[in-house]
Design an enzyme around this catalytic site. Sequence first.
Site, PDB file in Angstrom:
ATOM      1  N   GLY A 132      -0.595  -4.883   9.414  1.00  0.00           N
ATOM      2  CA  GLY A 132      -1.851  -5.117   8.697  1.00  0.00           C
ATOM      3  C   GLY A 132      -1.676  -6.145   7.593  1.00  0.00           C
ATOM      4  O   GLY A 132      -2.544  -7.011   7.388  1.00  0.00           O
ATOM      5  N   ASP A 162       0.861  -1.186   0.000  1.00  0.00           N
ATOM      6  CA  ASP A 162       0.000   0.000   0.000  1.00  0.00           C
ATOM      7  C   ASP A 162       0.900   1.239   0.000  1.00  0.00           C
ATOM      8  O   ASP A 162       2.117   1.145  -0.218  1.00  0.00           O
ATOM      9  CB  ASP A 162      -0.972  -0.023   1.203  1.00  0.00           C
ATOM     10  CG  ASP A 162      -0.259   0.234   2.531  1.00  0.00           C
ATOM     11  OD1 ASP A 162       0.995   0.255   2.564  1.00  0.00           O
ATOM     12  OD2 ASP A 162      -0.960   0.416   3.543  1.00  0.00           O
ATOM     13  N   CYS A 195       3.387  -2.974   4.086  1.00  0.00           N
ATOM     14  CA  CYS A 195       2.558  -1.820   4.424  1.00  0.00           C
ATOM     15  C   CYS A 195       3.410  -0.931   5.330  1.00  0.00           C
ATOM     16  O   CYS A 195       4.623  -1.111   5.394  1.00  0.00           O
ATOM     17  CB  CYS A 195       1.232  -2.242   5.053  1.00  0.00           C
ATOM     18  SG  CYS A 195       1.364  -3.122   6.622  1.00  0.00           S
ATOM     19  N   GLY A 196       2.797   0.010   6.009  1.00  0.00           N
ATOM     20  CA  GLY A 196       3.608   0.932   6.797  1.00  0.00           C
ATOM     21  C   GLY A 196       4.382   0.227   7.897  1.00  0.00           C
ATOM     22  O   GLY A 196       5.583   0.421   8.061  1.00  0.00           O
ATOM     23  N   GLY A 203       3.876  -3.310   8.460  1.00  0.00           N
ATOM     24  CA  GLY A 203       3.907  -4.744   8.166  1.00  0.00           C
ATOM     25  C   GLY A 203       2.868  -5.522   8.951  1.00  0.00           C
ATOM     26  O   GLY A 203       2.626  -6.699   8.674  1.00  0.00           O
TER      27      GLY A 203
HETATM   28  C1  RB5 Z   1      -1.409   3.016   6.370  1.00  0.00           C
HETATM   29  O1  RB5 Z   1      -1.321   4.325   6.753  1.00  0.00           O
HETATM   30  C2  RB5 Z   1      -0.957   2.062   7.446  1.00  0.00           C
HETATM   31  O2  RB5 Z   1      -1.896   2.004   8.439  1.00  0.00           O
HETATM   32  C3  RB5 Z   1      -0.689   0.714   6.830  1.00  0.00           C
HETATM   33  O3  RB5 Z   1       0.245   0.859   5.806  1.00  0.00           O
HETATM   34  C4  RB5 Z   1      -0.117  -0.359   7.729  1.00  0.00           C
HETATM   35  O4  RB5 Z   1       0.900   0.152   8.525  1.00  0.00           O
HETATM   36  C5  RB5 Z   1      -1.041  -1.157   8.482  1.00  0.00           C
HETATM   37  O5  RB5 Z   1      -0.658  -2.076   9.224  1.00  0.00           O
END
Ligand code: RB5
Length: 147
Positions: free
Chosen positions: A71, A8, A66-67, A69
Amino acid sequence: MKIGIAADHGGFELKQIIQPFLLSLNHEVIDFGAYELNNLDDYPDYVIPLSKAVATKEVERGIAICGSGVGAAIVANKIRGVRASLINDHFSAHQGVEDDDMNLLCLGGRITGFAVAKELVKVFSESKFSGGEKYVRRLNKIINLEK
Ligand code: RB5
Protein backbone atom coordinates in the site's frame (compact mmCIF):
# COMPACT_ATOMS: atom_id res chain seq x y z
CA MET A 1 21.44 12.79 4.28
CA LYS A 2 18.01 14.10 5.29
CA ILE A 3 15.66 11.12 5.27
CA GLY A 4 11.92 11.12 5.95
CA ILE A 5 10.19 8.12 7.48
CA ALA A 6 6.54 7.16 7.82
CA ALA A 7 4.58 4.12 8.93
CA ASP A 8 1.08 2.98 9.76
CA HIS A 9 0.30 0.46 12.49
CA GLY A 10 1.62 -2.37 10.30
CA GLY A 11 5.03 -0.70 10.12
CA PHE A 12 5.08 1.14 13.42
CA GLU A 13 7.35 -1.27 15.27
CA LEU A 14 9.86 -1.40 12.41
CA LYS A 15 9.86 2.41 12.16
CA GLN A 16 10.83 2.54 15.84
CA ILE A 17 13.86 0.39 14.94
CA ILE A 18 14.77 2.21 11.73
CA GLN A 19 14.68 5.74 13.16
CA PRO A 20 17.54 5.31 15.69
CA PHE A 21 19.39 3.16 13.17
CA LEU A 22 19.36 6.01 10.64
CA LEU A 23 20.59 8.40 13.33
CA SER A 24 23.43 5.99 14.12
CA LEU A 25 24.42 6.22 10.44
CA ASN A 26 24.58 10.02 10.86
CA HIS A 27 21.47 10.76 8.84
CA GLU A 28 19.01 13.47 9.78
CA VAL A 29 15.57 11.97 10.24
CA ILE A 30 12.19 13.64 9.79
CA ASP A 31 9.37 11.50 11.17
CA PHE A 32 6.04 11.90 9.38
CA GLY A 33 4.25 9.61 11.81
CA ALA A 34 2.47 7.66 13.02
CA TYR A 35 3.65 8.87 16.39
CA GLU A 36 1.74 6.24 18.34
CA LEU A 37 0.43 2.79 17.60
CA ASN A 38 -3.19 2.95 16.44
CA ASN A 39 -4.42 -0.26 14.88
CA LEU A 40 -7.12 1.65 13.04
CA ASP A 41 -4.90 4.18 11.29
CA ASP A 42 -4.50 4.40 7.49
CA TYR A 43 -1.12 4.37 5.73
CA PRO A 44 -2.01 7.12 3.18
CA ASP A 45 -2.29 9.60 6.08
CA TYR A 46 1.45 9.24 6.71
CA VAL A 47 2.84 8.17 3.35
CA ILE A 48 1.28 11.05 1.38
CA PRO A 49 2.95 13.80 3.49
CA LEU A 50 6.24 11.90 3.33
CA SER A 51 5.95 11.48 -0.44
CA LYS A 52 5.19 15.18 -0.91
CA ALA A 53 8.29 16.01 1.13
CA VAL A 54 10.36 13.76 -1.14
CA ALA A 55 8.84 15.38 -4.24
CA THR A 56 9.56 18.92 -3.00
CA LYS A 57 13.02 17.82 -1.82
CA GLU A 58 12.26 18.83 1.76
CA VAL A 59 13.87 15.44 2.37
CA GLU A 60 16.35 13.76 0.02
CA ARG A 61 14.89 10.29 0.40
CA GLY A 62 11.97 8.58 2.08
CA ILE A 63 11.29 5.30 3.81
CA ALA A 64 7.65 4.24 4.08
CA ILE A 65 6.56 1.18 6.03
CA CYS A 66 3.19 -0.50 6.17
CA GLY A 67 2.33 -4.11 6.90
CA SER A 68 3.35 -5.47 3.52
CA GLY A 69 4.91 -2.38 1.95
CA VAL A 70 2.47 -2.72 -0.94
CA GLY A 71 0.00 0.00 0.00
CA ALA A 72 2.83 2.38 0.83
CA ALA A 73 4.36 1.88 -2.63
CA ILE A 74 1.04 2.30 -4.39
CA VAL A 75 0.20 5.60 -2.75
CA ALA A 76 3.74 7.00 -2.83
CA ASN A 77 3.94 6.56 -6.59
CA LYS A 78 0.83 8.72 -7.02
CA ILE A 79 2.89 11.76 -6.09
CA ARG A 80 4.69 13.30 -9.07
CA GLY A 81 8.45 13.05 -8.70
CA VAL A 82 8.36 10.10 -6.35
CA ARG A 83 9.96 6.86 -7.47
CA ALA A 84 9.00 4.34 -4.83
CA SER A 85 9.38 0.60 -4.67
CA LEU A 86 8.72 -2.18 -2.24
CA ILE A 87 12.13 -3.70 -1.57
CA ASN A 88 12.79 -7.08 -0.03
CA ASP A 89 16.31 -7.83 -1.26
CA HIS A 90 19.75 -6.27 -1.04
CA PHE A 91 20.38 -6.14 -4.80
CA SER A 92 17.23 -4.14 -5.54
CA ALA A 93 17.91 -1.79 -2.62
CA HIS A 94 21.00 -0.43 -4.38
CA GLN A 95 20.23 -1.15 -8.03
CA GLY A 96 16.89 0.65 -7.69
CA VAL A 97 18.79 3.80 -6.76
CA GLU A 98 21.72 3.34 -9.14
CA ASP A 99 19.67 2.61 -12.25
CA ASP A 100 16.18 3.95 -11.52
CA ASP A 101 16.90 6.84 -9.14
CA MET A 102 14.50 5.33 -6.58
CA ASN A 103 13.96 7.98 -3.95
CA LEU A 104 11.49 6.26 -1.65
CA LEU A 105 12.04 2.82 -0.14
CA CYS A 106 8.98 0.86 0.96
CA LEU A 107 9.25 -1.93 3.50
CA GLY A 108 6.80 -4.45 4.90
CA GLY A 109 6.84 -4.34 8.67
CA ARG A 110 5.14 -7.73 8.80
CA ILE A 111 7.39 -9.22 6.12
CA THR A 112 10.97 -8.09 6.60
CA GLY A 113 12.85 -8.84 9.81
CA PHE A 114 14.62 -6.07 11.68
CA ALA A 115 18.17 -7.11 10.72
CA VAL A 116 17.38 -7.42 7.02
CA ALA A 117 15.41 -4.17 7.08
CA LYS A 118 18.44 -2.38 8.55
CA GLU A 119 20.66 -3.71 5.77
CA LEU A 120 18.17 -2.62 3.12
CA VAL A 121 17.93 0.85 4.65
CA LYS A 122 21.70 1.15 4.91
CA VAL A 123 22.41 0.19 1.32
CA PHE A 124 19.51 2.36 0.07
CA SER A 125 20.87 5.38 1.91
CA GLU A 126 24.42 4.80 0.68
CA SER A 127 23.56 4.28 -2.98
CA LYS A 128 23.63 6.97 -5.65
CA PHE A 129 22.02 7.31 -9.06
CA SER A 130 24.68 6.40 -11.64
CA GLY A 131 23.61 9.08 -14.11
CA GLY A 132 24.39 6.69 -16.96
CA GLU A 133 23.05 7.76 -20.34
CA LYS A 134 20.53 4.94 -20.72
CA TYR A 135 19.28 5.41 -17.17
CA VAL A 136 18.77 9.14 -17.68
CA ARG A 137 16.96 8.39 -20.95
CA ARG A 138 14.60 6.01 -19.14
CA LEU A 139 14.09 8.41 -16.28
CA ASN A 140 13.19 11.20 -18.70
CA LYS A 141 10.50 8.98 -20.21
CA ILE A 142 8.95 8.66 -16.76
CA ILE A 143 9.29 12.39 -16.11
CA ASN A 144 7.57 13.10 -19.45
CA LEU A 145 4.74 10.77 -18.49
CA GLU A 146 4.20 12.77 -15.31
CA LYS A 147 3.82 16.07 -17.20
C1 RB5 B 1 -2.86 -2.60 7.54
O1 RB5 B 1 -3.47 -3.58 8.27
C2 RB5 B 1 -2.26 -3.11 6.25
O2 RB5 B 1 -3.25 -3.39 5.35
C3 RB5 B 1 -1.28 -2.10 5.73
O3 RB5 B 1 -0.33 -1.84 6.71
C4 RB5 B 1 -0.48 -2.47 4.50
O4 RB5 B 1 -0.01 -3.77 4.59
C5 RB5 B 1 -1.07 -2.21 3.22
O5 RB5 B 1 -0.48 -2.46 2.16
